[in-house]
Motif scaffolding. Structure first.
Motif, PDB file in Angstrom:
ATOM      1  N   VAL A   8      29.140 -79.316  10.223  1.00  0.00           N
ATOM      2  CA  VAL A   8      27.949 -79.223  11.050  1.00  0.00           C
ATOM      3  C   VAL A   8      27.608 -77.739  11.177  1.00  0.00           C
ATOM      4  CG1 VAL A   8      26.971 -79.704  13.328  1.00  0.00           C
ATOM      5  CG2 VAL A   8      28.629 -81.283  12.320  1.00  0.00           C
ATOM      6  N   PRO A   9      26.362 -77.344  10.855  1.00  0.00           N
ATOM      7  CA  PRO A   9      26.002 -75.929  10.968  1.00  0.00           C
ATOM      8  C   PRO A   9      26.221 -75.415  12.393  1.00  0.00           C
ATOM      9  CG  PRO A   9      24.261 -77.177   9.866  1.00  0.00           C
ATOM     10  CD  PRO A   9      25.254 -78.169  10.390  1.00  0.00           C
ATOM     11  N   ALA A  10      26.655 -74.186  12.527  1.00  0.00           N
ATOM     12  CA  ALA A  10      26.944 -73.600  13.840  1.00  0.00           C
ATOM     13  C   ALA A  10      25.693 -73.526  14.709  1.00  0.00           C
ATOM     14  CB  ALA A  10      27.550 -72.211  13.663  1.00  0.00           C
ATOM     15  N   TRP A  11      24.525 -73.393  14.090  1.00  0.00           N
ATOM     16  CA  TRP A  11      23.284 -73.262  14.847  1.00  0.00           C
ATOM     17  C   TRP A  11      22.762 -74.604  15.349  1.00  0.00           C
ATOM     18  CZ3 TRP A  11      19.692 -76.281  12.550  1.00  0.00           C
ATOM     19  CH2 TRP A  11      19.815 -76.513  11.183  1.00  0.00           C
ATOM     20  N   PHE A  12      23.355 -75.706  14.893  1.00  0.00           N
ATOM     21  CA  PHE A  12      22.843 -77.034  15.250  1.00  0.00           C
ATOM     22  C   PHE A  12      23.269 -77.406  16.665  1.00  0.00           C
ATOM     23  CE2 PHE A  12      22.137 -81.589  14.938  1.00  0.00           C
ATOM     24  CZ  PHE A  12      20.941 -81.629  14.235  1.00  0.00           C
ATOM     25  N   PRO A  13      22.305 -77.783  17.533  1.00  0.00           N
ATOM     26  CA  PRO A  13      22.665 -78.117  18.917  1.00  0.00           C
ATOM     27  C   PRO A  13      23.447 -79.425  18.999  1.00  0.00           C
ATOM     28  CG  PRO A  13      20.357 -78.602  18.521  1.00  0.00           C
ATOM     29  CD  PRO A  13      20.883 -77.937  17.277  1.00  0.00           C
ATOM     30  N   SER A  14      24.404 -79.468  19.926  1.00  0.00           N
ATOM     31  CA  SER A  14      25.213 -80.651  20.145  1.00  0.00           C
ATOM     32  C   SER A  14      25.326 -80.900  21.635  1.00  0.00           C
ATOM     33  CB  SER A  14      26.598 -80.457  19.541  1.00  0.00           C
ATOM     34  OG  SER A  14      27.429 -81.533  19.855  1.00  0.00           O
ATOM     35  N   TYR A  15      25.442 -82.166  22.004  1.00  0.00           N
ATOM     36  CA  TYR A  15      25.597 -82.507  23.409  1.00  0.00           C
ATOM     37  C   TYR A  15      27.031 -82.320  23.879  1.00  0.00           C
ATOM     38  CZ  TYR A  15      20.989 -84.533  22.917  1.00  0.00           C
ATOM     39  OH  TYR A  15      19.664 -84.703  22.668  1.00  0.00           O
ATOM     40  N   ASP A  16      27.954 -82.215  22.949  1.00  0.00           N
ATOM     41  CA  ASP A  16      29.370 -82.098  23.262  1.00  0.00           C
ATOM     42  C   ASP A  16      29.845 -80.690  22.905  1.00  0.00           C
ATOM     43  OD1 ASP A  16      32.081 -82.364  23.663  1.00  0.00           O
ATOM     44  OD2 ASP A  16      32.353 -83.956  22.191  1.00  0.00           O
ATOM     45  N   ALA A  17      30.158 -79.889  23.906  1.00  0.00           N
ATOM     46  CA  ALA A  17      30.598 -78.515  23.663  1.00  0.00           C
ATOM     47  C   ALA A  17      31.927 -78.475  22.913  1.00  0.00           C
ATOM     48  CB  ALA A  17      30.722 -77.773  24.984  1.00  0.00           C
ATOM     49  N   GLN A  18      32.705 -79.560  22.994  1.00  0.00           N
ATOM     50  CA  GLN A  18      34.009 -79.623  22.334  1.00  0.00           C
ATOM     51  C   GLN A  18      33.925 -80.226  20.929  1.00  0.00           C
ATOM     52  OE1 GLN A  18      36.433 -78.153  23.706  1.00  0.00           O
ATOM     53  NE2 GLN A  18      35.751 -77.978  25.814  1.00  0.00           N
ATOM     54  N   ALA A  19      32.716 -80.501  20.449  1.00  0.00           N
ATOM     55  CA  ALA A  19      32.550 -81.142  19.141  1.00  0.00           C
ATOM     56  C   ALA A  19      33.118 -80.256  18.035  1.00  0.00           C
ATOM     57  CB  ALA A  19      31.080 -81.422  18.871  1.00  0.00           C
ATOM     58  N   PRO A  20      33.857 -80.853  17.113  1.00  0.00           N
ATOM     59  CA  PRO A  20      34.428 -80.059  16.016  1.00  0.00           C
ATOM     60  C   PRO A  20      33.330 -79.584  15.062  1.00  0.00           C
ATOM     61  CG  PRO A  20      34.814 -82.391  15.635  1.00  0.00           C
ATOM     62  CD  PRO A  20      34.184 -82.270  17.004  1.00  0.00           C
ATOM     63  N   ALA A  21      33.553 -78.432  14.428  1.00  0.00           N
ATOM     64  CA  ALA A  21      32.592 -77.906  13.465  1.00  0.00           C
ATOM     65  C   ALA A  21      32.616 -78.728  12.180  1.00  0.00           C
ATOM     66  CB  ALA A  21      32.908 -76.445  13.160  1.00  0.00           C
ATOM     67  N   ARG A  22      33.688 -79.491  12.000  1.00  0.00           N
ATOM     68  CA  ARG A  22      33.834 -80.316  10.810  1.00  0.00           C
ATOM     69  C   ARG A  22      34.117 -81.733  11.238  1.00  0.00           C
ATOM     70  NH1 ARG A  22      33.657 -78.243   6.048  1.00  0.00           N
ATOM     71  NH2 ARG A  22      34.661 -79.341   4.391  1.00  0.00           N
ATOM     72  N   ALA A  23      33.257 -82.655  10.828  1.00  0.00           N
ATOM     73  CA  ALA A  23      33.420 -84.059  11.179  1.00  0.00           C
ATOM     74  C   ALA A  23      34.100 -84.792  10.027  1.00  0.00           C
ATOM     75  CB  ALA A  23      32.069 -84.689  11.466  1.00  0.00           C
ATOM     76  N   GLN A  24      34.996 -85.693  10.367  1.00  0.00           N
ATOM     77  CA  GLN A  24      35.692 -86.500   9.368  1.00  0.00           C
ATOM     78  C   GLN A  24      35.067 -87.891   9.360  1.00  0.00           C
ATOM     79  OE1 GLN A  24      38.271 -85.238   7.423  1.00  0.00           O
ATOM     80  NE2 GLN A  24      37.775 -83.310   8.398  1.00  0.00           N
ATOM     81  N   LEU A  25      34.276 -88.193   8.336  1.00  0.00           N
ATOM     82  CA  LEU A  25      33.620 -89.493   8.209  1.00  0.00           C
ATOM     83  C   LEU A  25      34.350 -90.320   7.164  1.00  0.00           C
ATOM     84  CD1 LEU A  25      29.859 -88.374   8.057  1.00  0.00           C
ATOM     85  CD2 LEU A  25      31.203 -89.008  10.059  1.00  0.00           C
ATOM     86  N   THR A  26      34.453 -91.629   7.413  1.00  0.00           N
ATOM     87  CA  THR A  26      35.027 -92.516   6.402  1.00  0.00           C
ATOM     88  C   THR A  26      34.046 -92.615   5.249  1.00  0.00           C
ATOM     89  OG1 THR A  26      34.031 -94.513   7.294  1.00  0.00           O
ATOM     90  CG2 THR A  26      36.202 -93.884   8.180  1.00  0.00           C
ATOM     91  N   GLU A  27      34.486 -93.190   4.154  1.00  0.00           N
ATOM     92  CA  GLU A  27      33.634 -93.314   2.980  1.00  0.00           C
ATOM     93  C   GLU A  27      32.374 -94.129   3.291  1.00  0.00           C
ATOM     94  OE1 GLU A  27      34.067 -94.551  -1.712  1.00  0.00           O
ATOM     95  OE2 GLU A  27      35.823 -94.506  -0.430  1.00  0.00           O
ATOM     96  N   GLN A  28      32.538 -95.220   4.041  1.00  0.00           N
ATOM     97  CA  GLN A  28      31.380 -96.055   4.373  1.00  0.00           C
ATOM     98  C   GLN A  28      30.465 -95.355   5.377  1.00  0.00           C
ATOM     99  OE1 GLN A  28      32.026-100.130   5.838  1.00  0.00           O
ATOM    100  NE2 GLN A  28      30.808-100.740   4.072  1.00  0.00           N
ATOM    101  N   GLU A  29      31.038 -94.638   6.334  1.00  0.00           N
ATOM    102  CA  GLU A  29      30.224 -93.852   7.259  1.00  0.00           C
ATOM    103  C   GLU A  29      29.435 -92.790   6.501  1.00  0.00           C
ATOM    104  OE1 GLU A  29      33.001 -94.082  11.306  1.00  0.00           O
ATOM    105  OE2 GLU A  29      33.173 -92.365   9.954  1.00  0.00           O
ATOM    106  N   SER A  30      30.059 -92.194   5.490  1.00  0.00           N
ATOM    107  CA  SER A  30      29.378 -91.192   4.678  1.00  0.00           C
ATOM    108  C   SER A  30      28.181 -91.795   3.946  1.00  0.00           C
ATOM    109  CB  SER A  30      30.361 -90.589   3.670  1.00  0.00           C
ATOM    110  OG  SER A  30      29.710 -89.676   2.832  1.00  0.00           O
ATOM    111  N   ALA A  31      28.346 -92.998   3.413  1.00  0.00           N
ATOM    112  CA  ALA A  31      27.239 -93.666   2.717  1.00  0.00           C
ATOM    113  C   ALA A  31      26.092 -93.938   3.684  1.00  0.00           C
ATOM    114  CB  ALA A  31      27.716 -94.968   2.078  1.00  0.00           C
TER     115      ALA A  31
END
Length: 106
Positions: A8-31
Protein backbone atom coordinates in the motif's frame (compact mmCIF):
# COMPACT_ATOMS: atom_id res chain seq x y z
CA UNK A 1 -3.02 -21.78 -0.42
CA UNK A 2 -0.61 -19.20 -1.80
CA UNK A 3 -0.37 -15.78 -0.20
CA UNK A 4 0.15 -12.72 -2.36
CA UNK A 5 1.82 -9.62 -0.95
CA UNK A 6 0.60 -6.17 -1.97
CA UNK A 7 2.24 -2.89 -0.99
CA UNK A 8 0.00 0.00 0.00
CA UNK A 9 1.57 3.35 -0.98
CA UNK A 10 2.64 5.40 2.05
CA UNK A 11 0.66 8.41 0.80
CA UNK A 12 -2.61 6.43 0.64
CA UNK A 13 -5.02 7.33 3.47
CA UNK A 14 -6.18 4.55 5.78
CA UNK A 15 -8.73 4.43 8.55
CA UNK A 16 -6.47 2.18 10.62
CA UNK A 17 -3.29 3.86 11.87
CA UNK A 18 -1.88 0.39 12.67
CA UNK A 19 -2.46 -0.93 9.13
CA UNK A 20 0.58 -2.72 7.72
CA UNK A 21 2.34 -1.18 4.71
CA UNK A 22 2.21 -4.62 3.11
CA UNK A 23 -1.00 -6.61 2.94
CA UNK A 24 -0.98 -10.39 2.61
CA UNK A 25 -3.83 -11.44 0.29
CA UNK A 26 -4.69 -15.04 -0.56
CA UNK A 27 -4.60 -16.03 -4.21
CA UNK A 28 -8.39 -15.77 -4.53
CA UNK A 29 -8.47 -12.43 -2.70
CA UNK A 30 -5.81 -11.22 -5.13
CA UNK A 31 -7.97 -12.22 -8.11
CA UNK A 32 -10.97 -10.39 -6.63
CA UNK A 33 -8.76 -7.40 -5.75
CA UNK A 34 -7.42 -7.03 -9.29
CA UNK A 35 -10.95 -7.30 -10.72
CA UNK A 36 -12.10 -4.51 -8.41
CA UNK A 37 -10.18 -2.12 -10.66
CA UNK A 38 -13.00 -2.38 -13.21
CA UNK A 39 -15.52 -0.93 -10.75
CA UNK A 40 -17.77 -3.96 -11.24
CA UNK A 41 -20.53 -4.84 -8.79
CA UNK A 42 -20.31 -7.95 -6.60
CA UNK A 43 -22.66 -9.78 -8.98
CA UNK A 44 -20.52 -8.85 -11.99
CA UNK A 45 -17.34 -9.91 -10.18
CA UNK A 46 -18.99 -13.20 -9.21
CA UNK A 47 -19.95 -13.93 -12.81
CA UNK A 48 -16.50 -13.01 -14.11
CA UNK A 49 -14.63 -15.07 -11.53
CA UNK A 50 -17.17 -17.92 -11.44
CA UNK A 51 -17.80 -17.48 -7.71
CA UNK A 52 -20.97 -16.93 -5.71
CA UNK A 53 -21.93 -13.37 -4.82
CA UNK A 54 -21.57 -14.16 -1.12
CA UNK A 55 -18.01 -15.43 -1.71
CA UNK A 56 -17.12 -12.21 -3.52
CA UNK A 57 -18.62 -10.15 -0.67
CA UNK A 58 -16.57 -12.18 1.82
CA UNK A 59 -13.34 -11.60 -0.12
CA UNK A 60 -14.02 -7.88 -0.64
CA UNK A 61 -14.59 -7.49 3.11
CA UNK A 62 -11.33 -9.31 3.88
CA UNK A 63 -9.43 -7.21 1.33
CA UNK A 64 -10.78 -3.96 2.78
CA UNK A 65 -9.85 -5.05 6.31
CA UNK A 66 -6.35 -6.19 5.34
CA UNK A 67 -5.72 -2.87 3.58
CA UNK A 68 -6.49 -0.89 6.72
CA UNK A 69 -10.27 -0.64 6.77
CA UNK A 70 -10.45 1.33 3.55
CA UNK A 71 -13.64 1.91 1.59
CA UNK A 72 -14.60 -0.12 -1.47
CA UNK A 73 -13.85 2.90 -3.67
CA UNK A 74 -10.36 3.18 -2.17
CA UNK A 75 -9.84 -0.55 -2.77
CA UNK A 76 -10.90 -0.06 -6.42
CA UNK A 77 -8.39 2.79 -6.76
CA UNK A 78 -5.58 0.71 -5.25
CA UNK A 79 -6.48 -2.18 -7.56
CA UNK A 80 -6.32 0.17 -10.55
CA UNK A 81 -2.89 1.36 -9.38
CA UNK A 82 -1.73 -2.25 -9.02
CA UNK A 83 -2.93 -3.15 -12.52
CA UNK A 84 -1.46 -0.04 -14.15
CA UNK A 85 1.87 -0.05 -12.30
CA UNK A 86 4.94 0.38 -14.51
CA UNK A 87 6.46 -2.99 -15.19
CA UNK A 88 3.17 -4.79 -14.60
CA UNK A 89 2.87 -7.95 -16.63
CA UNK A 90 -0.21 -9.90 -17.64
CA UNK A 91 -2.48 -7.82 -15.45
CA UNK A 92 -0.45 -8.31 -12.27
CA UNK A 93 0.65 -5.05 -10.66
CA UNK A 94 4.24 -4.50 -9.63
CA UNK A 95 3.14 -4.55 -5.99
CA UNK A 96 1.58 -8.00 -6.37
CA UNK A 97 3.81 -11.04 -6.65
CA UNK A 98 3.56 -13.18 -9.76
CA UNK A 99 2.26 -16.06 -7.63
CA UNK A 100 -1.22 -14.52 -7.60
CA UNK A 101 -3.97 -15.14 -10.08
CA UNK A 102 -3.72 -12.65 -12.92
CA UNK A 103 -6.99 -11.34 -14.20
CA UNK A 104 -7.08 -9.60 -17.56
CA UNK A 105 -9.26 -6.64 -18.43
CA UNK A 106 -12.93 -7.21 -19.07
Amino acid sequence: MRVVSFSVPAWFPSYDAQAPARAQLTEQESAVFLCLATGASNAELAAELQLSVSTVKFHVGNIRAKLGGISRLQACLLAALAREAPGARAGVGAGVSAGGAAVGPR
